[in-house]
Design an enzyme around this catalytic site. Structure first.
Site, PDB file in Angstrom:
ATOM      1  N   MET A  71       0.834  -1.217   0.065  1.00 15.82           N
ATOM      2  CA  MET A  71       0.029   0.038   0.201  1.00 15.82           C
ATOM      3  C   MET A  71       0.753   1.231   0.083  1.00 15.82           C
ATOM      4  O   MET A  71       0.536   2.295  -0.578  1.00 15.82           O
ATOM      5  CB  MET A  71      -0.900  -0.138   1.064  1.00 15.82           C
ATOM      6  CG  MET A  71      -1.871   0.985   1.013  1.00 15.82           C
ATOM      7  SD  MET A  71      -2.984   1.146   2.614  1.00 15.82           S
ATOM      8  CE  MET A  71      -4.048  -0.250   2.195  1.00 15.82           C
TER       9      MET A  71
ATOM     10  N   TRP B 211       2.421   1.641  -3.368  1.00 10.86           N
ATOM     11  CA  TRP B 211       1.415   2.185  -4.413  1.00 10.86           C
ATOM     12  C   TRP B 211       1.072   3.651  -4.231  1.00 10.86           C
ATOM     13  O   TRP B 211       0.982   4.512  -5.531  1.00 10.86           O
ATOM     14  CB  TRP B 211      -0.062   1.591  -4.096  1.00 10.86           C
ATOM     15  CG  TRP B 211      -1.001   1.979  -4.911  1.00 10.86           C
ATOM     16  CD1 TRP B 211      -1.261   1.931  -6.216  1.00 10.86           C
ATOM     17  CD2 TRP B 211      -2.108   2.864  -4.234  1.00 10.86           C
ATOM     18  NE1 TRP B 211      -2.463   2.709  -6.593  1.00 10.86           N
ATOM     19  CE2 TRP B 211      -2.944   3.238  -5.205  1.00 10.86           C
ATOM     20  CE3 TRP B 211      -2.609   3.315  -2.940  1.00 10.86           C
ATOM     21  CZ2 TRP B 211      -3.989   3.978  -5.218  1.00 10.86           C
ATOM     22  CZ3 TRP B 211      -3.641   4.108  -2.871  1.00 10.86           C
ATOM     23  CH2 TRP B 211      -4.397   4.340  -3.818  1.00 10.86           C
ATOM     24  N   HIS B 212       1.144   4.174  -3.067  1.00 11.41           N
ATOM     25  CA  HIS B 212       1.094   5.519  -2.880  1.00 11.41           C
ATOM     26  C   HIS B 212       2.209   6.468  -3.611  1.00 11.41           C
ATOM     27  O   HIS B 212       1.916   7.460  -4.068  1.00 11.41           O
ATOM     28  CB  HIS B 212       0.865   6.227  -1.517  1.00 11.41           C
ATOM     29  CG  HIS B 212      -0.383   5.897  -0.934  1.00 11.41           C
ATOM     30  ND1 HIS B 212      -0.654   4.894  -0.008  1.00 11.41           N
ATOM     31  CD2 HIS B 212      -1.357   6.487  -1.040  1.00 11.41           C
ATOM     32  CE1 HIS B 212      -2.093   4.933   0.300  1.00 11.41           C
ATOM     33  NE2 HIS B 212      -2.665   5.869  -0.306  1.00 11.41           N
ATOM     34  N   GLY B 213       3.226   5.911  -3.523  1.00  7.20           N
ATOM     35  CA  GLY B 213       4.570   6.518  -4.171  1.00  7.20           C
ATOM     36  C   GLY B 213       5.825   5.787  -3.530  1.00  7.20           C
ATOM     37  O   GLY B 213       5.708   5.308  -2.564  1.00  7.20           O
TER      38      GLY B 213
END
Length: 411
Positions: A336, A339-341
């Site tokens: 997660m 995925w955000h960066g």
């Protein structure tokens, strides 16, 4: 009529809703009379998608079309192949191929290559990828027997949620899309649609604006000035102020956006699931993730946490189930975070939440073992809410990246 295409990004400003509500009128009339105008709905979605990707965003629009062809090829190849022969390696290949474009976009966003002369990715690539992976996994499980191409295209390109969710499930979407609600059902839908629309305006354009546009820049500037002039003591209080202000902004802005998406979906007779359920009254960190960005957290739970856990149990990778759950949590939240960066604060944000959930599990097991010995009353419940709220707000401070800004401001 002179459209300002740059401002026609989803739910970006009140003017956008004027065009949107005018375009919704034929659908509203049709659904009120028990008819779903699927052709008009498709044209409506395509027009607004065109407006999103017009002007300076045209390359993103081309990327979206190429990506859809690519994902369709993967999904329907897997569907046809699976009907003939069910091989595990083909399933894993289909999932890997489905997520490769998103992975490339995330890497190139973090480490841009100047020699690439075109735009990589497009608005909404993450949420379309999540939908596609979900369908492939549920086809493998047998929950989805067959995917209809037209319904699948509408599902992936469903306009109200394409850019930032909520993330719907194919079977639930298809159930709504295949029929028109009765008049009484649609009147109820309209009541919810109007309520969510005004609630979204309150959240995003009033409360969210107050915290994010009015207060946050002032607090941020004060924190940087205090750090340079007075060291850490006064700075710490400004950081605390920033932490709470940013947390409120993040919630009201994103919850407002999600309410808009749900509202427009209800106008269209589609019951897109809610994304937030009073997350700041959570009594522990697990409760928080059952209330915050629910469609994303449930997606990660169902398609990463649970599947890795079952795989590890089947392969007997861990003898201790507690250790297995802890590893699964760290895997889940690291993914997660990535995925955000690909920046340190997103990764630390993921590690922080995984650690918090593991600590919470230890506490819950301790309470169960010493049942009756630990007091449980209104005070302890309010204290649990207070503690969880502050843990979550601190995680949002990490997530904001403001600590990096402070660090470089001190140098």
């Amino acid at each position: 009529m002179n459209f300002n295409f740059i401002n026609l990004q989803p739910y970006a400003n009140p003017q956008y809703f004027i065009y949107l509500m005018i375009a919704l009128i034929p659908m509203i009339i049709g659904l009120y009379h028990g008819k779903r105008f699927k052709t008009y709905e498709a044209i409506f979605s395509l027009v607004f998608l065109f407006l999103i990707f017009d002007g300076s965003h045209w390359q993103q629009g081309i990327n979206l079309l190429v990506y859809l062809v690519y994902e369709f090829a993967i999904t329907f190849f897997y569907q046809n192949y699976r009907q003939k022969e069910n091989k595990t390696w083909v399933f894993y290949l289909a999932v890997i191929l489905a997520i490769i474009p998103l992975s490339i976009v995330k890497v190139l966003t973090a480490f841009p290559v100047k020699s690439i002369p075109f735009v990589i990715g497009f608005l909404g690539i993450s949420y379309i990828t999540f939908k596609n992976v979900q369908v492939i996994m549920e086809m493998r499980d047998g929950a989805i027997k067959k995917v209809d191409p037209l319904t699948y295209a509408r599902f992936l390109l469903f306009f109200p949620t394409i850019s930032s969710g909520p993330i719907d499930r194919y079977r639930r979407f298809k159930k709504d899309f295949d029929k028109a609600p009765s008049r009484d059902e649609y009147i109820t839908d309209l009541q919810f649609a109007v309520r969510y629309l005004f609630q979204g305006f309150l959240y995003k354009f009033i409360i969210g604006w107050f915290f994010g546009t009015y207060w946050l820049p002032k607090i941020s500037q004060a924190a940087l000035l205090a750090g340079n002039a007075n060291g850490g003591l006064k700075l710490s209080w400004w950081v605390v102020a920033y932490m709470y202000c940013y947390s409120m902004y993040l919630f009201f802005d994103f919850a407002g956006y999600s309410l808009f998406a749900v509202s427009i979906s209800y106008f269209m007779g589609i019951h897109t699931p809610m994304n937030f359920n009073k997350p700041f009254i959570s009594k522990n960190i697990k409760d928080f993730w059952n209330r915050w960005h629910m469609t994303l957290s449930f997606w990660f739970r169902d398609y990463i946490y649970m599947r890795f856990t079952f795989f590890a149990m089947k392969k007997k990778l861990f003898k201790n189930r507690i250790r297995l759950s802890q590893v699964s949590y760290f895997l889940l939240f690291l993914i997660m975070g990535f995925w955000h960066g690909l920046t340190w604060y997103y990764i630390v944000y993921g590690i922080f939440h995984a650690t918090a959930i593991c600590i919470n599990d230890v506490w819950l097991r301790f309470k169960k073992k010493h049942k009756g010995q630990i007091p449980h009353n209104k005070f302890t419940e309010w204290f649990a809410i207070f503690l969880t709220f502050n843990v979550v707000c601190f995680s949002f401070l990490i997530f904001s990246g403001f600590l990096s800004q402070l660090w470089f401001g001190w140098q």
